[in-house]
Design a protein around this motif. Structure first.
Motif, PDB file in Angstrom:
ATOM      1  N   LYS A   1      14.615 -49.421  56.022  1.00 14.13           N
ATOM      2  CA  LYS A   1      14.292 -48.003  55.863  1.00 14.13           C
ATOM      3  C   LYS A   1      15.066 -47.398  54.684  1.00 14.13           C
ATOM      4  O   LYS A   1      14.496 -46.702  53.851  1.00 14.13           O
ATOM      5  N   VAL A   2      16.350 -47.688  54.604  1.00 12.16           N
ATOM      6  CA  VAL A   2      17.184 -47.143  53.529  1.00 12.16           C
ATOM      7  C   VAL A   2      16.807 -47.768  52.190  1.00 12.16           C
ATOM      8  O   VAL A   2      16.730 -47.074  51.173  1.00 12.16           O
ATOM      9  N   LEU A   3      16.575 -49.071  52.177  1.00  9.98           N
ATOM     10  CA  LEU A   3      16.205 -49.731  50.925  1.00  9.98           C
ATOM     11  C   LEU A   3      14.907 -49.153  50.362  1.00  9.98           C
ATOM     12  O   LEU A   3      14.765 -49.019  49.141  1.00  9.98           O
ATOM     13  N   LYS A   4      13.971 -48.785  51.219  1.00  8.76           N
ATOM     14  CA  LYS A   4      12.714 -48.192  50.762  1.00  8.76           C
ATOM     15  C   LYS A   4      12.915 -46.794  50.174  1.00  8.76           C
ATOM     16  O   LYS A   4      12.106 -46.326  49.393  1.00  8.76           O
ATOM     17  N   LYS A   5      13.999 -46.138  50.552  1.00  9.14           N
ATOM     18  CA  LYS A   5      14.273 -44.778  50.083  1.00  9.14           C
ATOM     19  C   LYS A   5      15.273 -44.755  48.921  1.00  9.14           C
ATOM     20  O   LYS A   5      15.783 -43.702  48.560  1.00  9.14           O
ATOM     21  N   ARG A   6      15.512 -45.911  48.332  1.00 10.79           N
ATOM     22  CA  ARG A   6      16.504 -46.009  47.261  1.00 10.79           C
ATOM     23  C   ARG A   6      16.255 -45.017  46.129  1.00 10.79           C
ATOM     24  O   ARG A   6      17.157 -44.299  45.714  1.00 10.79           O
ATOM     25  N   GLU A   7      15.037 -45.002  45.610  1.00 13.09           N
ATOM     26  CA  GLU A   7      14.732 -44.103  44.484  1.00 13.09           C
ATOM     27  C   GLU A   7      14.955 -42.643  44.858  1.00 13.09           C
ATOM     28  O   GLU A   7      15.500 -41.874  44.071  1.00 13.09           O
ATOM     29  N   GLU A   8      14.525 -42.294  46.043  1.00  9.08           N
ATOM     30  CA  GLU A   8      14.684 -40.914  46.513  1.00  9.08           C
ATOM     31  C   GLU A   8      16.169 -40.533  46.615  1.00  9.08           C
ATOM     32  O   GLU A   8      16.576 -39.444  46.208  1.00  9.08           O
ATOM     33  N   ILE A   9      16.966 -41.437  47.142  1.00  5.81           N
ATOM     34  CA  ILE A   9      18.404 -41.170  47.277  1.00  5.81           C
ATOM     35  C   ILE A   9      19.063 -41.101  45.907  1.00  5.81           C
ATOM     36  O   ILE A   9      19.846 -40.188  45.634  1.00  5.81           O
ATOM     37  N   GLU A  10      18.753 -42.049  45.025  1.00  2.27           N
ATOM     38  CA  GLU A  10      19.350 -42.035  43.688  1.00  2.27           C
ATOM     39  C   GLU A  10      18.935 -40.791  42.904  1.00  2.27           C
ATOM     40  O   GLU A  10      19.734 -40.235  42.159  1.00  2.27           O
ATOM     41  N   GLU A  11      17.701 -40.338  43.095  1.00  6.45           N
ATOM     42  CA  GLU A  11      17.234 -39.119  42.422  1.00  6.45           C
ATOM     43  C   GLU A  11      18.049 -37.916  42.884  1.00  6.45           C
ATOM     44  O   GLU A  11      18.445 -37.074  42.079  1.00  6.45           O
ATOM     45  N   LYS A  12      18.317 -37.853  44.160  1.00  4.04           N
ATOM     46  CA  LYS A  12      19.106 -36.746  44.700  1.00  4.04           C
ATOM     47  C   LYS A  12      20.525 -36.750  44.132  1.00  4.04           C
ATOM     48  O   LYS A  12      21.124 -35.703  43.947  1.00  4.04           O
ATOM     49  N   LEU A  13      21.036 -37.922  43.831  1.00  6.35           N
ATOM     50  CA  LEU A  13      22.414 -38.041  43.342  1.00  6.35           C
ATOM     51  C   LEU A  13      22.568 -37.689  41.868  1.00  6.35           C
ATOM     52  O   LEU A  13      23.687 -37.578  41.383  1.00  6.35           O
ATOM     53  N   LYS A  14      21.472 -37.506  41.176  1.00  2.53           N
ATOM     54  CA  LYS A  14      21.568 -37.187  39.748  1.00  2.53           C
ATOM     55  C   LYS A  14      22.190 -35.817  39.507  1.00  2.53           C
ATOM     56  O   LYS A  14      22.646 -35.533  38.423  1.00  2.53           O
ATOM     57  N   GLY A  15      22.227 -34.989  40.531  1.00  2.12           N
ATOM     58  CA  GLY A  15      22.805 -33.652  40.395  1.00  2.12           C
ATOM     59  C   GLY A  15      24.321 -33.691  40.530  1.00  2.12           C
ATOM     60  O   GLY A  15      25.018 -34.423  39.833  1.00  2.12           O
ATOM     61  N   GLN A  16      24.814 -32.951  41.460  1.00  6.70           N
ATOM     62  CA  GLN A  16      26.242 -32.783  41.652  1.00  6.70           C
ATOM     63  C   GLN A  16      26.949 -34.058  42.109  1.00  6.70           C
ATOM     64  O   GLN A  16      28.157 -34.170  41.980  1.00  6.70           O
ATOM     65  N   LEU A  17      26.210 -35.004  42.652  1.00  7.47           N
ATOM     66  CA  LEU A  17      26.830 -36.209  43.199  1.00  7.47           C
ATOM     67  C   LEU A  17      26.745 -37.396  42.243  1.00  7.47           C
ATOM     68  O   LEU A  17      26.953 -38.531  42.641  1.00  7.47           O
ATOM     69  N   ARG A  18      26.473 -37.138  40.973  1.00  8.01           N
ATOM     70  CA  ARG A  18      26.282 -38.241  40.024  1.00  8.01           C
ATOM     71  C   ARG A  18      27.531 -39.106  39.846  1.00  8.01           C
ATOM     72  O   ARG A  18      27.440 -40.253  39.431  1.00  8.01           O
ATOM     73  N   LYS A  19      28.702 -38.571  40.206  1.00 11.23           N
ATOM     74  CA  LYS A  19      29.919 -39.373  40.089  1.00 11.23           C
ATOM     75  C   LYS A  19      29.904 -40.560  41.051  1.00 11.23           C
ATOM     76  O   LYS A  19      30.661 -41.500  40.893  1.00 11.23           O
ATOM     77  N   PHE A  20      28.992 -40.546  42.022  1.00 16.06           N
ATOM     78  CA  PHE A  20      28.883 -41.633  42.986  1.00 16.06           C
ATOM     79  C   PHE A  20      27.818 -42.666  42.604  1.00 16.06           C
ATOM     80  O   PHE A  20      27.576 -43.596  43.366  1.00 16.06           O
TER      81      PHE A  20
ATOM     82  N   ILE B   1      21.336 -24.884  49.719  1.00  9.21           N
ATOM     83  CA  ILE B   1      22.346 -23.896  49.321  1.00  9.21           C
ATOM     84  C   ILE B   1      23.029 -24.412  48.062  1.00  9.21           C
ATOM     85  O   ILE B   1      24.214 -24.719  48.040  1.00  9.21           O
ATOM     86  N   SER B   2      22.273 -24.598  47.033  1.00 12.93           N
ATOM     87  CA  SER B   2      22.738 -24.997  45.706  1.00 12.93           C
ATOM     88  C   SER B   2      23.857 -26.033  45.742  1.00 12.93           C
ATOM     89  O   SER B   2      23.811 -26.982  46.487  1.00 12.93           O
ATOM     90  N   VAL B   3      24.870 -25.850  44.905  1.00  4.30           N
ATOM     91  CA  VAL B   3      25.976 -26.809  44.747  1.00  4.30           C
ATOM     92  C   VAL B   3      26.750 -26.973  46.043  1.00  4.30           C
ATOM     93  O   VAL B   3      27.142 -28.079  46.410  1.00  4.30           O
ATOM     94  N   VAL B   4      26.970 -25.891  46.759  1.00  8.44           N
ATOM     95  CA  VAL B   4      27.752 -25.927  47.998  1.00  8.44           C
ATOM     96  C   VAL B   4      27.123 -26.866  49.021  1.00  8.44           C
ATOM     97  O   VAL B   4      27.819 -27.536  49.776  1.00  8.44           O
ATOM     98  N   GLY B   5      25.811 -26.946  49.014  1.00 10.58           N
ATOM     99  CA  GLY B   5      25.102 -27.785  49.974  1.00 10.58           C
ATOM    100  C   GLY B   5      25.346 -29.269  49.801  1.00 10.58           C
ATOM    101  O   GLY B   5      25.060 -30.052  50.699  1.00 10.58           O
ATOM    102  N   GLN B   6      25.885 -29.661  48.672  1.00 11.09           N
ATOM    103  CA  GLN B   6      26.158 -31.088  48.454  1.00 11.09           C
ATOM    104  C   GLN B   6      27.620 -31.441  48.678  1.00 11.09           C
ATOM    105  O   GLN B   6      27.991 -32.601  48.584  1.00 11.09           O
TER     106      GLN B   6
END
Length: 133
Positions: free
Chosen positions: A27-46, A94-99
């Motif tokens: 399930k998680v492997l299938k959502k890889r692109e979606e998760i990585e896309e979400k991380l391009k914002g404030q969580l890109r350090k990860f 909730i913008s940046v705070v939400g992450q």
């Protein structure tokens, strides 16, 4: 994030670890692109760590690397699903705070699995060296 919200995020994360099943790896492997896309914002350090976590899950699922406790796999899955969930402790809309809680949970996961992740890194490097020899 205040201490109360940290404790709430940590409890939610620990509860999720207990609920992870073996089919959640796929399930998680299938959502890889979606998760990585979400991380391009404030969580890109990860990004590096997330890519490594996905490689660990992929090698585990494929049977290439099994020298990892289930708790490490479950913590990885729980953290990645937590990041994907838009309605976690602090809703992501909730913008940046939400992450902030997402970053906290990722950091917590990486701390919990640090030794196993380092062993995996060594294993990967050894395989790379074998292929080039």
């Amino acid at each position: 994030m205040d201490e109360r919200k940290k404790r709430k995020a940590q409890r939610k994360f620990e509860d999720q670890i207990k609920k992870v099943k073996s089919e959640d790896v796929e399930k998680v492997l299938k959502k890889r692109e979606e998760i990585e896309e979400k991380l391009k914002g404030q969580l890109r350090k990860f990004i590096y760590e997330i890519k490594l976590l996905f490689e660990l899950l992929s090698d585990f699922k494929g049977g290439k690397y099994r020298e990892v406790p289930w708790h490490t796999i479950a913590a990885t899955i729980a953290a990645l699903l937590y990041v994907l969930n838009p309605l976690d402790v602090i809703p992501d809309f909730i913008s940046v705070v939400g992450q902030i809680d997402d970053a906290f949970v990722l950091g917590l996961c990486l701390t919990l699995i640090e030794k196993d992740l380092n062993k995996y890194k060594v294993w990967r490097e050894e395989r790379k060296e074998e292929k080039t020899s």
